[in-house]
Design an enzyme around this catalytic site. Structure first.
Site, PDB file in Angstrom:
ATOM      1  N   GLU A 112      -7.249  -8.607  -0.192  1.00  0.00           N
ATOM      2  CA  GLU A 112      -7.234  -7.194   0.470  1.00  0.00           C
ATOM      3  C   GLU A 112      -7.654  -6.314  -0.872  1.00  0.00           C
ATOM      4  O   GLU A 112      -7.230  -6.374  -1.940  1.00  0.00           O
ATOM      5  CB  GLU A 112      -5.912  -6.969   0.807  1.00  0.00           C
ATOM      6  CG  GLU A 112      -5.660  -5.710   1.544  1.00  0.00           C
ATOM      7  CD  GLU A 112      -5.064  -4.413   0.659  1.00  0.00           C
ATOM      8  OE1 GLU A 112      -5.756  -3.490   0.419  1.00  0.00           O
ATOM      9  OE2 GLU A 112      -4.103  -4.645   0.261  1.00  0.00           O
TER      10      GLU A 112
ATOM     11  N   CYS B  82      -3.214   1.454  -1.531  1.00  0.00           N
ATOM     12  CA  CYS B  82      -4.542   1.045  -1.018  1.00  0.00           C
ATOM     13  C   CYS B  82      -4.737   1.807   0.532  1.00  0.00           C
ATOM     14  O   CYS B  82      -5.597   1.867   1.041  1.00  0.00           O
ATOM     15  CB  CYS B  82      -4.886  -0.496  -0.805  1.00  0.00           C
ATOM     16  SG  CYS B  82      -3.649  -1.308  -0.335  1.00  0.00           S
TER      17      CYS B  82
END
Length: 544
Positions: free
Chosen positions: A293, A327
């Site tokens: 990720e 994020c």
């Protein structure tokens, strides 16, 4: 050996404590902060269950008070990285052979330790070392990590329960084996829960792990491993080796027994690792599983029918909680011209009420410091670029102060160019860039939202017209792996919203679900025939 169809206790998401004035949890957290704030500890590597020192020190300092050293930590090099690999390989047979109920019990116990007596220890480490507020620490280093450890046990049980059907006279089984080698877990600074999940989700499936935490989050990583050891984790199952990416990563990626990578971090680093694995592919014993990720340039897209109060709150929380260092943080927004004046009045009022400062000393702060000097200067450069550009205007904030800590004000930039640099590139800081679009250009702006950024992690749409919401959802189908309707694009909950994105945002293997754990096993299909045939010929051959 115990015989029984054991069932993991039914999990529940950990209730969030609120830390209101006079509450027991507030008193306990303040005490933990005071105790930890008066310490300057030495953190060793942990290899094969043993403390290892190298004399090559890094420092853990409080981002909001960078003169305050919290710890010195020993850094690994190639020798220690290889020793950690050897320890993981040595521990693998015994760990993989352990009954699942015994492996799961370790992580369930760790969850209960973190839910109870170790809660404020890890919250304090996260607040001091990563500059989180009490609320941000609670939802991360307590609730989310507890959820990972509890629900991963259930998800693992679901993986093992997946079995094929068998016709009469046969028994067909699916064995979910651990990977043949070791897993390399590389974890970021911004979520203690991610740091705890990335090494433990492969481990619960029988794998052993070499764990390299971010150098700016070694303090909380140290206490995560302490909790796991207290819960009964055997030596060598997870080996903690802080150090530079090159000194630890190079020997790991070159090792023939590398079986998997569990990564959260920058897109550039992940792509570099993938490139190296590709170059080394012929030397590995098995094709490594690559789960990552990475970055995000997360959007909020508003239709003219949106509620301006809900939108303003979502933008402030989504963009500026934890200084935008998520994020999933809202980093770009598209607002129709017809609602811009009403929205800006609400945004400005909410932003004016925000204070930032030391989160360990004053719980009233909404924001604190960014993580370190490099982040400070990188974010400042984006703000300076906006200030100097004829295509942009800094509407709010823009101040940067590094005298005592790495403080950057919540900053709102308006641009006339929907492909402006601050609309395309990940900043990872408290900067929200807005593009105000003509209401008649709604469809064209939707297309811009989808195509402007290489990322596809999270995104949110706002509106009250259901037909429009359905249209937006369809048009932005591939723009985000986690998609929100009338809510901010942050705050995914384990077991409720599996997390991950595609495009340049990662492999979308969905942490917080069974889908992620399936990546850490290699299946063997077994067919057993109870009465095998004794003849070679078939019935169709018995007559011409």
């Amino acid at each position: 050996m115990s015989n029984g169809a054991f069932v993991v206790p039914e999990p529940r998401n950990e209730p969030q404590l609120m830390y209101g004035p006079g509450s027991p949890e507030r008193v306990a957290l303040k005490a933990a902060l005071a105790e930890m704030g008066g310490q300057d500890i030495e953190i060793p590597l942990v290899i094969g269950g043993k403390n290892v020192t190298t004399g090559r020190f890094g420092e853990a300092r409080a981002p909001h008070r960078h003169a305050h050293r919290l710890a010195r930590f020993h850094q690994a090099g190639g020798v220690e990285a290889n020793a950690a690999i050897d320890a993981a390989i040595a521990a693998r047979p015994g760990w993989a052979a352990m009954a699942f109920a015994d492996r799961a019990a370790i992580f369930l116990k760790a969850a209960d330790l973190l839910s109870g007596p170790r809660r404020q220890l890890l919250n304090a480490a996260t607040m001091h070392g990563q500059s989180k507020t009490a609320y941000q620490a609670e939802i991360d280093s307590a609730c989310e990590l507890i959820d990972f450890w509890r629900l991963n046990a259930t998800f693992a049980e679901q993986v093992y329960a997946h079995q094929p059907s068998s016709p009469p006279g046969q028994w067909k089984r699916l064995e979910h084996r651990e990977l043949e080698g070791f897993v390399f877990a590389v974890t970021p600074f911004n979520f203690t829960a991610i740091a705890g999940n990335l090494p433990t989700s492969p481990a619960i499936m029988g794998n052993t792990v070499v764990w390299k935490p971010a150098s700016t989050a070694v303090l909380s990583a140290h206490y995560i491993l302490k909790i796991l050891e207290e819960a009964g984790l055997p030596p060598g199952v997870i080996n903690l080796v802080p150090g530079s990416g090159r000194s630890v990563g190079d020997p790991v990626l070159a090792h023939p027994d590398l079986a998997g990578i569990h990564f959260t971090g920058s897109t550039a680093v992940f792509q570099g690792m993938w490139r190296t694995i590709g170059e080394n592919i012929a030397r590995y014993r098995t094709y490594p599983r690559i789960v990552g990720e990475t970055g995000g340039k997360d959007f909020v897209f508003a239709h003219a029918s949106a509620d301006p109060d809900a939108l303003a709150t979502a933008l402030v929380r989504g963009a500026f909680e934890y200084q935008g260092q998520k994020c999933s943080a809202a980093s770009r927004a598209y607002v129709p011209a017809s609602m811009w004046p009403a929205l800006w009045a609400r945004l400005e009022a909410r932003l004016a009420a925000i204070t930032l400062g030391d989160p360990t000393e004053d719980f009233r702060h909404f924001m604190s410091a960014v993580i370190d000097r490099k982040a400070f200067h990188d974010i400042q450069a984006y703000i300076d670029f906006a200030k100097a550009s004829p295509e942009a205007e800094v509407l709010f904030g823009g101040g940067c102060d590094d005298r005592d800590g790495w403080f950057i004000e919540p900053t709102v930039v308006r641009t006339s160019n929907p492909r402006f640099k601050l609309m395309e590139e990940e900043i990872f800081g408290p900067v929200l860039t807005l593009f105000v679009y003509d209401d008649t250009a709604f469809d064209d702006t939707l297309r811009l939202c989808d195509e402007t950024s290489p990322y596809a992690l999270t995104g949110a749409i706002f509106g009250r017209d259901r037909q429009i919401l359905a249209r937006m959802t369809a048009r932005l189908r591939h723009a985000a792996g986690n998609f929100y309707i009338n809510d901010k694009p942050t705050g995914a909950v384990v077991g409720q919203q599996p997390f991950g994105g595609a495009r340049a945002s990662g492999t979308n293997d969905k942490a917080g679900s069974m889908l992620n754990l399936q990546r850490w096993v290699s299946q063997r299909a077994i067919k057993e025939t109870f009465v095998p045939p004794a003849r070679v010929d078939y019935p169709f051959m018995q007559e011409r």
